[in-house]
Design a protein around this motif. Structure first.
Motif, mmCIF file in Angstrom:
data_model
loop_
_atom_site.group_PDB
_atom_site.id
_atom_site.type_symbol
_atom_site.label_atom_id
_atom_site.label_comp_id
_atom_site.label_asym_id
_atom_site.label_seq_id
_atom_site.Cartn_x
_atom_site.Cartn_y
_atom_site.Cartn_z
ATOM 1 N N LYS A 230 -3.899 22.568 34.268
ATOM 2 C CA LYS A 230 -2.641 23.296 34.022
ATOM 3 C C LYS A 230 -1.253 22.392 34.570
ATOM 4 O O LYS A 230 -1.204 22.194 35.826
ATOM 5 C CB LYS A 230 -2.585 24.606 34.834
ATOM 6 N N PRO A 231 -0.399 22.085 33.577
ATOM 7 C CA PRO A 231 0.774 21.482 33.944
ATOM 8 C C PRO A 231 1.655 22.391 34.379
ATOM 9 O O PRO A 231 1.619 23.530 34.132
ATOM 10 C CB PRO A 231 1.227 20.650 32.514
ATOM 11 N N ALA A 232 2.767 22.137 35.222
ATOM 12 C CA ALA A 232 3.610 22.995 35.718
ATOM 13 C C ALA A 232 4.378 23.620 34.587
ATOM 14 O O ALA A 232 5.258 22.978 33.946
ATOM 15 C CB ALA A 232 4.570 22.420 36.743
ATOM 16 N N VAL A 233 4.331 25.097 34.174
ATOM 17 C CA VAL A 233 4.987 25.659 33.188
ATOM 18 C C VAL A 233 4.580 24.893 31.981
ATOM 19 O O VAL A 233 5.872 24.999 31.059
ATOM 20 C CB VAL A 233 6.249 26.070 33.377
ATOM 21 N N GLY A 234 3.867 24.162 31.467
ATOM 22 C CA GLY A 234 3.524 23.407 30.416
ATOM 23 C C GLY A 234 4.527 21.999 30.458
ATOM 24 O O GLY A 234 4.323 21.492 29.115
ATOM 25 N N ARG A 235 5.273 21.794 31.353
ATOM 26 C CA ARG A 235 5.735 20.525 31.086
ATOM 27 C C ARG A 235 5.403 19.494 31.732
ATOM 28 O O ARG A 235 4.749 19.197 32.940
ATOM 29 C CB ARG A 235 7.412 20.744 31.935
ATOM 30 N N VAL A 236 5.207 18.258 30.676
ATOM 31 C CA VAL A 236 4.576 17.077 30.973
ATOM 32 C C VAL A 236 5.586 16.038 30.317
ATOM 33 O O VAL A 236 5.832 15.913 29.227
ATOM 34 C CB VAL A 236 3.508 16.763 30.361
ATOM 35 N N PRO A 237 5.973 14.992 31.261
ATOM 36 C CA PRO A 237 6.688 13.670 30.518
ATOM 37 C C PRO A 237 6.201 12.975 29.646
ATOM 38 O O PRO A 237 4.703 12.896 29.521
ATOM 39 C CB PRO A 237 7.165 13.169 31.565
ATOM 40 N N GLY A 238 6.772 12.557 28.666
ATOM 41 C CA GLY A 238 6.085 11.905 27.459
ATOM 42 C C GLY A 238 5.359 10.834 28.160
ATOM 43 O O GLY A 238 4.175 10.507 27.639
ATOM 44 N N SER A 239 6.015 10.065 29.140
ATOM 45 C CA SER A 239 5.352 9.015 29.589
ATOM 46 C C SER A 239 4.067 9.202 30.229
ATOM 47 O O SER A 239 2.820 8.436 30.220
ATOM 48 C CB SER A 239 6.166 8.183 30.672
ATOM 49 N N ASP A 240 3.785 10.499 30.698
ATOM 50 C CA ASP A 240 2.320 11.093 31.316
ATOM 51 C C ASP A 240 1.637 11.336 30.466
ATOM 52 O O ASP A 240 0.222 11.320 30.617
ATOM 53 C CB ASP A 240 2.775 12.360 32.308
ATOM 54 N N LEU A 241 2.010 11.834 29.144
ATOM 55 C CA LEU A 241 1.242 11.879 27.945
ATOM 56 C C LEU A 241 0.385 10.865 27.492
ATOM 57 O O LEU A 241 -0.779 10.913 27.350
ATOM 58 C CB LEU A 241 1.898 12.722 26.983
ATOM 59 N N VAL A 242 1.227 9.624 27.441
ATOM 60 C CA VAL A 242 0.616 8.291 27.217
ATOM 61 C C VAL A 242 -0.463 8.015 28.259
ATOM 62 O O VAL A 242 -1.653 7.901 28.001
ATOM 63 C CB VAL A 242 1.543 7.157 27.144
ATOM 64 N N LYS A 243 -0.032 8.295 29.680
ATOM 65 C CA LYS A 243 -1.275 8.169 30.692
ATOM 66 C C LYS A 243 -2.381 9.224 30.610
ATOM 67 O O LYS A 243 -3.501 8.501 30.607
ATOM 68 C CB LYS A 243 -0.645 8.305 32.055
ATOM 69 N N LEU A 244 -1.926 10.343 29.976
ATOM 70 C CA LEU A 244 -3.308 11.324 29.896
ATOM 71 C C LEU A 244 -4.131 10.802 28.840
ATOM 72 O O LEU A 244 -5.412 10.717 29.013
ATOM 73 C CB LEU A 244 -2.468 12.715 29.407
ATOM 74 N N ALA A 245 -3.765 10.383 27.502
ATOM 75 C CA ALA A 245 -4.403 9.799 26.472
ATOM 76 C C ALA A 245 -5.209 8.846 26.999
ATOM 77 O O ALA A 245 -6.403 8.546 26.696
ATOM 78 C CB ALA A 245 -3.534 9.449 25.284
ATOM 79 N N ASP A 246 -4.896 7.880 27.967
ATOM 80 C CA ASP A 246 -5.638 6.678 28.250
ATOM 81 C C ASP A 246 -6.364 7.170 29.363
ATOM 82 O O ASP A 246 -7.750 6.618 29.112
ATOM 83 C CB ASP A 246 -4.542 5.681 29.196
ATOM 84 N N ILE A 247 -6.197 7.989 30.210
ATOM 85 C CA ILE A 247 -7.324 8.508 31.164
ATOM 86 C C ILE A 247 -8.358 9.209 30.400
ATOM 87 O O ILE A 247 -9.581 8.916 30.608
ATOM 88 C CB ILE A 247 -6.584 9.433 32.220
ATOM 89 N N ALA A 248 -7.973 10.075 29.641
ATOM 90 C CA ALA A 248 -9.167 10.694 28.480
ATOM 91 C C ALA A 248 -9.953 9.650 27.968
ATOM 92 O O ALA A 248 -11.144 9.749 27.910
ATOM 93 C CB ALA A 248 -8.387 11.532 27.572
#
Length: 568
Positions: free
Chosen positions: A364-382
């Motif tokens: 769960k992100p805080a109220v659905g907000r995730v910076p775009g740069s963190d989405l790139v990190k999320l893809a890498d982590i996944a």
């Protein structure tokens, strides 16, 4: 003594006669009143409804800039391609409803990326993150419609953005406007061990067979759909225009139960069951039949009555089913059972076993907000953990599929480092907020950042709670954050504080719920809370609940019996 005059013998006045003979006003129902537009919105759609404006963006507006866009393309036609002008910065809520749309809007856009069924890939998430980083000032908000919304978008950048999205199978078509919006779906369709029926193929077929042309490019207003075969009832089917919910028929096996006519906003209504069982391969045809009824019979004259829920409320479920069967499907539907109730958390937070023995992980992100740069990190982590499939949910969560047992702990630790927790507090898990004053031209108060701050404040004050609690902050009466079906619904408005100042605040709405006891809760009479008092107020009410609750009692159940003074 004179006898009383008999009313029946009095001649009717001319005015009364005219009233009696006056025909009811046409409601703009195409099959009853014809297709002559009865307002400007209908005129604009008749002249050019659809996504043809996309080519004008590519050929003209992206080259000539914002000021080259004609007013009727800017609004409403840009909505058909997922673009809204965002609110000009620095304008307080007191300007809302006073200034015109043109005065409130900035030369930047909110862009809505469509994720039908909440389905994408790590490649898709990375692309959205890169677009956010490169063109949207690193903004990315997951919505309760399973979409992603980006802000600060310039029209000059749209051709490049669309090219990047198309390379990973994503688009913004019909992201907004009087069209079928994104089709909600169970985020664990096809993988959950407890799934009744997989709706993935039905969603794909609806999009490919019915949304690639222009048949449904001119509806009376927006049309919200959902298809889920999960027993967790994870797509808020009770408040959709049409929803297909997984059920087991005693003779025919797994299929879907059909609901129509739900919706919130300023006149909330719960959907009604048609009582019909639909096999998975017939869902697209029935979906199209319901959508055609809305197109042909929906009320177009007044925008505030142009949702399917008003037609269903007038006709009733029995007549609606009869018209669907007789005039649109040309066959009778099979009667079927209602879905089994599910009274727990409908979300998918945490680690869960898939049918194939792998795991899915909900964070769960805080109220659905995730910076775009963190989405790139999320893809890498996944991808480092063998994950290629990602899902979004109606509670603004992210779900990673196909996680091997030996990868779970490492994945959870790395997700935690970018603020994505698989074990959020009840407050973080259950909070929703709309876009609010930050970007929305309809908003009166700030919501999203206030919700993020509120979660931290409540965790510090109260720690955690051992029962679910939903808190919804909405910037205006339109209920985009589902205030009427939240445990604590907060509808933004300008209020007067104790010193007589006009400040941001909220009207309090308590005890709304879905499920067996679905209802829109209760308003606390005359009670409004300023934004500054919000943490104090919620702490006070939650503590009263903790002191007074019965064993096993849910927050919404306590609200029904609580004294009004304990809710203030």
């Amino acid at each position: 003594m004179s006898s009383p005059t008999k009313t029946a013998e009095r001649p009717a006045s001319a005015a009364a006669t005219r009233r009696k003979k006056r025909a009811p006003k046409p409601q703009g129902q195409w099959l009853i009143d014809g297709r002559e537009p009865l307002n400007d919105d209908e005129r604009i759609k008749k002249e050019d409804a659809g996504i043809a404006v996309k080519q004008r963006v590519i050929d003209i507006y992206s080259k000539q800039g914002f000021d080259s866009i004609p007013a009727e393309d800017l609004a409403p036609r840009f909505k058909w391609i997922g673009l809204y002008t965002q609110r000009k910065q620095g304008l307080s809520g007191e300007h809302t409803g006073v200034k015109t749309n043109a005065e409130l809007q900035d030369k930047y856009f909110m862009l809505r990326v469509r994720l039908d069924g909440g389905q994408t890939t790590t490649e898709g998430i990375r692309t959205i993150g890169e677009i956010s980083r490169d063109f949207a000032r690193d903004t990315a908000d997951f919505s309760d419609r399973q979409n992603v919304q980006l802000h600060w978008i310039r029209v000059e950048d749209m051709p490049e953005i669309w090219e990047r999205l198309e390379r990973v199978g994503l688009d913004t078509n019909f992201g907004c406007g009087d069209v079928p919006r994104v089709i909600l779906g169970s985020p664990v369709a096809g993988v959950a061990a407890d799934e009744i029926v997989d709706g993935t193929n039905a969603i794909r077929r609806i999009k490919e067979e019915y949304l690639s042309g222009d048949e449904f490019s001119n509806l009376p207003r927006k049309f919200k759909s959902a298809v889920s075969g999960s027993p967790r009832l994870d797509v808020t089917h009770e408040v959709q225009d049409v929803a297909f919910v997984g059920v087991n028929h005693p003779e025919h096996g797994p299929g879907f139960d059909v609901w129509v006519g739900g919706g919130l906003s300023t006149n909330p209504m719960l959907a009604q069951r048609l009582g019909a069982w639909i096999p998975e391969d017939e869902v697209p045809e029935v979906w199209a039949g319901v959508c055609r009824i809305f197109r042909d019979y929906g009320y177009r004259r007044l925008r505030n009555r142009a949702r399917l829920k008003f037609l269903v409320a007038e006709w009733g479920a029995e007549k609606f089913r009869q018209v669907l069967e007789d005039d649109y499907l040309n066959r009778k539907l099979i009667d079927g059972p209602a879905p089994e109730p599910f009274e727990g958390d409908r979300d998918h937070i945490g680690v869960h076993k898939q049918a194939d023995g792998l795991n899915y992980v909900g964070v769960k992100p805080a109220v659905g907000r995730v910076p775009g740069s963190d989405l790139v990190k999320l893809a890498d982590i996944a991808e480092r953990h063998g994950v290629s499939r990602v899902r979004t949910t109606v509670m603004k969560e992210l779900i990673l599929l196909d996680v091997a047992d030996d990868q779970v702990d490492s994945l959870l630790a790395e997700l935690d480092e970018i603020g994505l927790s698989a074990k959020p507090s009840a407050f973080r898990r259950g909070i929703l907020a709309c876009t609010g004053l930050e970007f929305c031209k309809l908003a009166l108060v700030t919501t999203r950042q206030r919700a993020i701050d509120l979660v931290g404040d409540l965790e510090e004050r109260l720690g955690d709670l051992d029962v679910p609690i939903t808190i919804a902050l909405n910037g205006c009466p339109n209920a985009c954050a589902r205030t009427q079906i939240a445990d604590i619904g907060l509808k933004g408005q300008i209020v007067t504080d104790d010193e007589g100042n006009r400040v941001e605040g909220f009207q309090v709405h308590l005890g709304g719920s879905l499920g067996l006891d679905a209802n829109f809760g209760r308003k606390v009479r005359g009670h409004k809370v300023t934004s500054a008092e919000l943490g104090d107020y919620i702490e006070r009410v939650v503590n009263h609940f903790k002191e007074q609750r019965h064993e096993g009692e849910q927050f919404r159940e306590w609200i029904v019996r609580a004294d009004e003074e304990d809710l203030k």
